[in-house]
Motif scaffolding. Structure first.
Motif, short mmCIF file in Angstrom:
data_model
loop_
_atom_site.label_atom_id
_atom_site.label_comp_id
_atom_site.label_asym_id
_atom_site.label_seq_id
_atom_site.Cartn_x
_atom_site.Cartn_y
_atom_site.Cartn_z
N ILE A 177 1.21 9.60 -5.60
CA ILE A 177 1.58 10.97 -5.23
C ILE A 177 2.64 11.52 -6.16
O ILE A 177 2.57 12.66 -6.63
N ALA A 219 0.75 4.09 -2.87
CA ALA A 219 0.40 5.48 -2.55
C ALA A 219 1.52 6.42 -2.95
O ALA A 219 1.28 7.52 -3.48
N ARG A 249 0.84 -1.21 0.00
CA ARG A 249 0.00 0.00 0.00
C ARG A 249 0.86 1.25 0.00
O ARG A 249 0.57 2.22 -0.70
#
Length: 153
Positions: free
Chosen positions: A136, A132, A128
Motif C-alpha cells: 500500500i 500488505a 501478511r
C-alpha cells in the motif's frame, strides 16, 4: 591437668586429590558382564563409583574412563551402592587430562534443528500485515510521483 594430646587419625587417606565428575560409565566385574554405573570422582590412583552391583572389597574390576579406555583395578571399599576402586596402574597426567575433558559436551546450534519449530499463530498474520502495508505504501508513493509529474499536486 589436661590429658595428653592424642593425634586424630583420619579414617581415609588419599594418595591423590580427586576430581568430581558425576559421569556415566561402565563397570565390568570378574565375569565380564557390563554394568552401567556413575563415575562420581577420579584421581590418578583410583575412582569412586555409585550405582554399583553387589561387590566385595578386593574384587577385580574394569572401569570405563571416557577418553582413556578401560582401566583395571580392585575394589577397596563398598557402602550403600557405592564403591571405591584403586587402579592397578595409576593414570598418567595426560590420561587424567583426557578423562577430565572427555565428558565435556558442546551445546550449540550448528544450523540444523532436530525438530521443526512450531509456528506461532501470530507470526503468519504479522508477516501478511507487514507485506500488505509495504504494498500500500509503495502504491501511494507511485501515485504521488505520478501526480507531481503531470502537475496535479
Amino acid at each position: 591437668m589436661k590429658p595428653p594430646y592424642r593425634p586424630r587419625l583420619h579414617r581415609f587417606y588419599r594418595a591423590a586429590s580427586r576430581l568430581a565428575l558425576r559421569r556415566a560409565s561402565t563397570l565390568r566385574t570378574a565375569d565380564g558382564a557390563p554394568c552401567d554405573v556413575w563415575l562420581d570422582d577420579v584421581s590418578l590412583t583410583g575412582c569412586s563409583l555409585s550405582g554399583v552391583p553387589a561387590l566385595v572389597p578386593g574384587a577385580s574390576v574394569l572401569v570405563g574412563l571416557s577418553g582413556v579406555g578401560a582401566r583395571g583395578g580392585r575394589v577397596v571399599w563398598v557402602r550403600d551402592g557405592r564403591a571405591g576402586c584403586l587402579f592397578d596402574l595409576p593414570l598418567s597426567a595426560a590420561e587424567f587430562d583426557l578423562a577430565k575433558q572427555a565428558g565435556i559436551i558442546v551445546r550449540a546450534n550448528f544450523g540444523a534443528s532436530l525438530a521443526p519449530e512450531e509456528p506461532t499463530a501470530t507470526a503468519p498474520a504479522a508477516r501478511r500485515a507487514r507485506g500488505a502495508g509495504a504494498i500500500i505504501l509503495g502504491a501511494l508513493l507511485c501515485l504521488l510521483a505520478a501526480a507531481y509529474s503531470i502537475g496535479l499536486v
